[in-house]
Design a protein around this motif. Structure first.
Motif, PDB file in Angstrom:
ATOM      1  N   THR A   1       0.851  -1.194   0.000  1.00 58.71           N
ATOM      2  CA  THR A   1       0.000   0.000   0.000  1.00 58.71           C
ATOM      3  C   THR A   1       0.886   1.242   0.000  1.00 58.71           C
ATOM      4  O   THR A   1       1.911   1.308   0.682  1.00 58.71           O
ATOM      5  CB  THR A   1      -0.920   0.015   1.232  1.00 58.71           C
ATOM      6  OG1 THR A   1      -0.121  -0.105   2.416  1.00 58.71           O
ATOM      7  CG2 THR A   1      -1.923  -1.127   1.183  1.00 58.71           C
ATOM      8  N   GLY A   2       0.481   2.217  -0.792  1.00 57.18           N
ATOM      9  CA  GLY A   2       1.275   3.430  -0.949  1.00 57.18           C
ATOM     10  C   GLY A   2       2.157   3.418  -2.179  1.00 57.18           C
ATOM     11  O   GLY A   2       2.671   4.477  -2.585  1.00 57.18           O
TER      12      GLY A   2
ATOM     13  N   VAL B   1      -2.280   4.456  -7.432  1.00 57.83           N
ATOM     14  CA  VAL B   1      -1.712   4.249  -6.104  1.00 57.83           C
ATOM     15  C   VAL B   1      -2.352   3.009  -5.501  1.00 57.83           C
ATOM     16  O   VAL B   1      -3.584   2.842  -5.548  1.00 57.83           O
ATOM     17  CB  VAL B   1      -1.962   5.468  -5.189  1.00 57.83           C
ATOM     18  CG1 VAL B   1      -1.296   5.255  -3.832  1.00 57.83           C
ATOM     19  CG2 VAL B   1      -1.451   6.742  -5.842  1.00 57.83           C
TER      20      VAL B   1
ATOM     21  N   THR C   1      -3.967   1.013  -2.742  1.00 58.57           N
ATOM     22  CA  THR C   1      -4.680   1.391  -1.513  1.00 58.57           C
ATOM     23  C   THR C   1      -4.953   0.211  -0.605  1.00 58.57           C
ATOM     24  O   THR C   1      -5.201   0.405   0.593  1.00 58.57           O
ATOM     25  CB  THR C   1      -6.006   2.077  -1.871  1.00 58.57           C
ATOM     26  OG1 THR C   1      -6.783   1.196  -2.705  1.00 58.57           O
ATOM     27  CG2 THR C   1      -5.749   3.379  -2.629  1.00 58.57           C
ATOM     28  N   ALA C   2      -4.931  -1.003  -1.137  1.00 50.69           N
ATOM     29  CA  ALA C   2      -5.174  -2.179  -0.294  1.00 50.69           C
ATOM     30  C   ALA C   2      -4.574  -3.406  -0.961  1.00 50.69           C
ATOM     31  O   ALA C   2      -4.474  -3.473  -2.193  1.00 50.69           O
ATOM     32  CB  ALA C   2      -6.668  -2.390  -0.058  1.00 50.69           C
TER      33      ALA C   2
ATOM     34  N   GLU D   1      -5.980  -3.325  -4.609  1.00 52.95           N
ATOM     35  CA  GLU D   1      -6.869  -2.252  -5.030  1.00 52.95           C
ATOM     36  C   GLU D   1      -6.047  -1.020  -5.367  1.00 52.95           C
ATOM     37  O   GLU D   1      -5.048  -0.714  -4.708  1.00 52.95           O
ATOM     38  CB  GLU D   1      -7.882  -1.931  -3.920  1.00 52.95           C
ATOM     39  CG  GLU D   1      -8.872  -3.053  -3.658  1.00 52.95           C
ATOM     40  CD  GLU D   1      -9.912  -2.678  -2.611  1.00 52.95           C
ATOM     41  OE1 GLU D   1      -9.951  -1.486  -2.220  1.00 52.95           O
ATOM     42  OE2 GLU D   1     -10.665  -3.567  -2.188  1.00 52.95           O
TER      43      GLU D   1
ATOM     44  N   ASP E   1      -6.144   3.246  -6.641  1.00 53.00           N
ATOM     45  CA  ASP E   1      -6.821   4.504  -6.918  1.00 53.00           C
ATOM     46  C   ASP E   1      -6.225   5.035  -8.215  1.00 53.00           C
ATOM     47  O   ASP E   1      -5.057   5.443  -8.257  1.00 53.00           O
ATOM     48  CB  ASP E   1      -6.585   5.485  -5.773  1.00 53.00           C
ATOM     49  CG  ASP E   1      -7.288   6.828  -6.010  1.00 53.00           C
ATOM     50  OD1 ASP E   1      -7.616   7.131  -7.171  1.00 53.00           O
ATOM     51  OD2 ASP E   1      -7.493   7.566  -5.034  1.00 53.00           O
TER      52      ASP E   1
ATOM     53  N   GLN F   1     -11.660   3.841  -8.096  1.00 50.82           N
ATOM     54  CA  GLN F   1     -11.186   2.660  -7.377  1.00 50.82           C
ATOM     55  C   GLN F   1     -11.315   1.416  -8.260  1.00 50.82           C
ATOM     56  O   GLN F   1     -12.369   1.166  -8.838  1.00 50.82           O
ATOM     57  CB  GLN F   1     -11.985   2.450  -6.084  1.00 50.82           C
ATOM     58  CG  GLN F   1     -11.738   3.518  -5.035  1.00 50.82           C
ATOM     59  CD  GLN F   1     -10.303   3.509  -4.528  1.00 50.82           C
ATOM     60  OE1 GLN F   1      -9.729   2.456  -4.269  1.00 50.82           O
ATOM     61  NE2 GLN F   1      -9.729   4.696  -4.388  1.00 50.82           N
TER      62      GLN F   1
END
Length: 977
Positions: A705-706, A727, A729-730, A739, A741, A746
């Protein structure tokens, strides 16, 4: 492969030690940083090669004294200077290094005496054949003021040194052919070579070396080959992991990383230092071979596996039918014009080498003969025009005394079909200027303009031209940051409000999405559009189709799109920039339309916030790279690093200091550099705890993540496109899902997508901190950080350095030939990196239309036209004579061969006789036409001399012409000069 390095006098030690037979010598490279085991016992002494070498009385083995003399430009026998010029020669020689594919080197290193002898003999013949090609095509000397006149040399002065290992002690069969910077012209004077020709023909010579090597090894050892890509194929049956195991430096570093449980560039650097060791001077050839055999067994490639590689195929020559098939393939739509609009003789040779049947045993001269047969046929057309006059005005003086521009010595060609395709596209675009299509209602046009009061004057002019002009084909050139998409939104609103259907397309899906989101035009890719139309879908009547980034579409695509638009009475709007990245395939049509003056121009840069940077990018656009780089340097935007490693670290550090990974991007030319920058930047992210602790390992790397990522595969149901950034996110490691973004949208990517491959075999998801230039075109960020590369072009540099609104930074370091450093001395005096970068950024690599190689504008006078026709006719006659000679030799071989009673032999004999007869007739016919045209030229020259006595002053005529035009233009209001 073939690589070329320049050798200064101080670099000769390595070769001189071989000439002396000092086989235990260790040459210190890079100031003593790394010891290089020059050669093991049993390495062959150097041998003399080249026609000009024999003129100097040199033959057999190379001696220290002779080589030292030649590198100093001195006759080894007489002791006199060979060069008469007072100008110092900075380059003593050129190192042409022919290196075998890794699988061939592995076979050579592991095989027994018979296999090693066969591989060595095949390699030597391939080197000799390739060097013969270089000698025939690239041996030239320069004469005249600033060396502007090039004359053919009698041959090359060369010494060959065959080596069997790389610097790391792995098997790597290669030969250094040291070509002295000496040549003798037709005037019998010795001088420096025209080194440009060596570099120009290096790629074709490399292809030729590889092709002959494959044929020889198939003949001698019965080898099979993988598919040929860019001239190179590997032996079928030598596993990839074995080839990798014999690239030991990389293997050592990776093993050290695995031991430490680390990755990333900093860890790799530490591992490289930890695994570096000096070469063992005591190791002899037998010791190396034993170590290689043990290593191969560890990787499952023992004696039985090695034995299974040989004896699998039978080599064969090329029959007449196969020759004709190759010629037809090259002249067809999937041949030479699949990737370029025009081609040269060396392009033909490269394509032949790539298309040869596996293991075909042919000589380079036979391949040249096939190529010349194609070039002399009606399947291609020679092109003469602007490319024949380079900026320096360099000329080539042939052996018969005729003077030609250098590029004329290697004419460009195209096919009649491709020229017809280009001509049809251009003619339809020009003839449809007043077709009356795509015209909006005046009230709707004014309403669309009124809704956008911030449109500039040139944007409004563009909107009015597109919406009210009525042309069947409109062309818009938008400089980087000129706001073309904003203006297209106004056009879209006016067209739709007037009842016209509007659709869009672009080569890249992310560009199509940008057109749809920013201009409101429903859009898809050009490939998807054409695929749907081929399946029977139809465009709506009176459609307006907007083709964005049109400069990246090839000519075949543009022609096909125009076919479908015109079939429904519609309008095609091509929008792009002929100074940014060109088409990957055979392109130039968009730029060709721009050259013909039909484009609406948007020139105001509304993206870069600083006036000085807007000035800099205009310099880049125009090819004035030195002025641009001076501005970047004055504003501390050009970083000149001491090394490539330092440049990368500085780039990533500056990117990290910006603290904005979403609005900043790093851009590099090569995918390997992009991967390296991504690894460095991700390490910074992880050290700063900006990434989650849970990671998902995929083909494209580890993701948390990130992480900023780049999508590499279109997926219409998911609504994502190749080239989009997002990016993470999960992450769900158990189900292999993550996941993203993506621009506020999403998206969930499952194992089906993540474990798939792109059509090129790449991962579908990679890190997106750094991207390639093709991924960058069309995006806008706040800051861009660009890694320079020796292979940059004007188009690439202009595109990359216009991505950032507030800042664009450029990082450059002295270029290093890393591949050559595995088996050759490092250049102790690399060229100035900024000067080299300026040359790259001043050079356009955009492919022009084939039509634009034909003279345009006013017709030349009759004498110039007749001389040009005579030159062309002589070139065709020369080619025809080569073909006749090759046909006669083949006929002689068949007539002398036994087994004439066999049906196959009789068929081949009949075909050869017919081929030789046709070739002879063609030469005779061309000779008759040449004599007729020569008489016409002579008569015109007499007239020219007669008229010269009464010809008015040229300057006076030009001035009078200007006055006449000015009076006509300014009648009634006076003349202003």
């Amino acid at each position: 492969m073939l690589s070329i390095g320049k050798l200064a006098a101080g670099q000769a030690k390595y070769y001189l030690e071989h000439a002396e037979g000092r086989f235990d010598a260790v040459d210190s490279i890079a100031g003593g940083i790394e010891d290089y085991y020059a050669a093991g016992r049993g390495e062959a002494q150097g041998t003399w090669l080249g026609a000009a070498t024999r003129e100097l009385g040199l033959d057999g083995g190379v001696t220290d004294a002779d080589l030292r003399a030649l590198l100093a430009g001195v006759d080894p026998r007489a002791g006199d200077p060979l060069r008469t010029s007072a100008s110092p020669v900075r380059v003593a020689a050129f190192d042409l290094t022919f290196s075998s594919p890794k699988s061939v080197s592995v076979l050579f290193g592991l095989g027994g005496p018979e296999i090693r002898a066969a591989v060595r003999a095949a390699h030597d013949r391939a080197v000799g054949e390739a060097l013969g090609y270089v000698e025939r095509t690239a041996a030239g000397v320069r004469r005249g003021s600033a060396g502007k006149e090039v004359m053919p040399a009698s041959g090359l002065v060369a010494a060959a040194f065959r080596h069997r290992t790389s610097r790391a002690g792995d098997p790597q069969l290669h030969t250094h052919v040291l070509v002295a910077n000496l040549g003798r012209g037709p005037d019998m004077r010795w001088s420096a070579l025209d080194g440009r020709q060596l570099y120009a023909h290096a790629r074709a010579a490399s292809f030729a070396y590889q092709a002959v090597l494959r044929g020889e090894l198939s003949d001698r050892l019965g080898l099979e080959w993988t598919a040929t890509r860019d001239g190179i194929a590997e032996i079928q049956g030598v596993p990839r992991n074995v080839m990798k195991a014999f690239s030991r430096r990389r293997a050592e570093i990776e093993a050290s990383l695995a031991e430490r449980g680390t990755d990333g560039p900093r860890a790799a650097e530490a591992a490289a230092l930890a695994t570096r060791h000096a070469k063992d001077r005591s190791v002899d050839a037998r010791g190396l071979q034993l170590e290689w055999a043990e290593r191969a067994v560890r990787f499952g490639f023992g004696p039985s596996a090695l034995a299974a590689v040989v004896g699998r195929a039978t080599a064969r020559g090329l029959g007449g039918d196969e020759r004709q098939r190759l010629i037809a393939e090259l002249a067809g739509p999937e041949g030479l014009t699949a990737k370029r609009s025009s081609f040269t003789r060396r392009d033909v040779l490269e394509a032949l080498c790539d298309r040869l049947p596996p293991g075909a045993n042919v000589s380079v001269q036979e391949l040249e003969s096939i190529g010349d047969q194609l070039l002399a046929s009606s399947l291609v057309i020679p092109l003469v025009g602007e490319r024949d006059h380079d900026e320096a005005g360099t000329r080539f003086r042939r052996r018969d005394g005729r003077v030609l521009p250098v590029a004329r010595e290697e004419l460009r060609f195209s096919t009649p079909e491709f020229l017809a395709l280009e001509r049809g596209l251009i003619d339809r675009a020009l003839k449809g200027r007043h077709a009356g299509v795509g015209i909006t209602e005046p009230r709707e046009l004014e309403r669309a303009l009124g809704a956008r009061p911030t449109l500039s004057a040139e944007q409004e002019q563009m909107v009015r031209a597109l919406a009210a002009g009525g042309a069947a084909v409109d062309v818009v050139v938008g400089h980087a940051g000129a706001g073309k998409t904003f203006a297209l939104a106004a056009c879209h609103d006016a067209w739709v409000a007037s009842g016209l259907p509007v659709f869009g397309a672009a080569v890249a899906r992310h560009a199509a999405q940008e057109l749809q989101s920013q201009a409101g035009i429903p859009s898809t890719t050009v490939a998807a559009l054409l695929a749907g139309l081929e399946r029977g879908q139809a465009l709506p009547p009176r459609v307006v189709l907007v083709l964005d980034e049109a400069g990246m579409a090839d000519t075949l695509q543009l022609s096909a799109v125009l076919d479908h638009v015109q079939a429904v009475g519609g309008k095609l709007v091509m929008v792009g920039d002929d100074r940014q990245l060109p088409a990957i395939g055979a392109g130039g049509a968009f730029a060709g339309l721009v050259r013909r003056g039909v484009a609406v121009q948007l020139t105001e840069n509304r993206r870069q916030t600083h006036a000085w940077e807007r000035e800099a990018v205009e310099h880049l656009r125009a090819g004035r790279a030195e002025q641009a780089l001076a501005l970047y340097r004055a504003k501390d935007r050009l970083v000149v690093a001491a090394s490539d490693e330092d440049a990368r670290e500085r780039l990533v550090s500056d990117w990290w200091q910006a603290r904005d990974p979403d609005s900043s991007v790093m851009i590099a030319l090569r995918r390997a550099d992009v991967a390296d920058l991504n690894a460095r930047s991700r390490e910074r992210m992880r050290d700063a705890r900006a990434l989650g602790g849970t990671e998902l390992e995929l083909r494209g790397g580890r993701f948390a993540t990130g992480d900023r990522v780049l999508i590499k595969q279109n997926d219409i149901p998911l609504g994502i496109s190749n080239g989009e950034r997002g990016v993470v996110t999960a992450i769900e490691p158990g189900s292999r899902r993550l996941e993203l973004d993506v621009g506020g949208h999403q998206v969930t990517l499952d194992a089906r997508f993540l474990d798939a491959s792109t059509p090129r075999g790449d991962p579908t998801l990679t890190h997106g901190y750094a991207i390639t230039g093709h991924a960058a075109q069309g995006i806008t960020v706040d800051r861009a950080f660009v890694l320079a590369d020796p292979a940059l072009s004007r188009e690439w540099g202009y595109m990359a350095l216009t991505r950032g609104r507030h800042a664009n930074h450029l990082y450059v370091a002295p270029a290093r030939a890393l591949a050559r450093e595995e088996y050759a001395p490092r250049d102790p005096h690399p060229p100035d990196p900024v000067a080299a970068l300026a040359r790259s950024l001043s050079t356009s690599r955009a492919e022009p239309m084939a039509l634009d190689a034909v003279p345009a504008g006013p017709k030349r006078d009759a004498l110039a036209e007749a001389r040009r026709d005579l030159d062309l006719l002589r070139e065709k006659r020369s080619l025809a004579e080569r073909i006749r000679g090759a046909a006669a030799r083949r006929l002689g071989e068949l007539e002398s061969r036994r087994g004439g009673w066999r049906p196959r032999h009789r068929r081949e004999l009949r075909a050869a006789r017919a081929e030789e007869s046709l070739a002879r007739e063609r030469v005779e016919g061309l000779s008759v036409r040449e004599r007729e045209l020569s008489s016409r030229v002579a008569a015109l020259e007499v007239d020219e001399r007669r008229n010269a006595r009464t010809r008015p002053d040229v300057r006076a005529r030009l001035l009078q012409r200007r006055l006449d035009r000015g009076i006509e233009r300014d009648a009634g209001r006076g003349l202003e000069l």
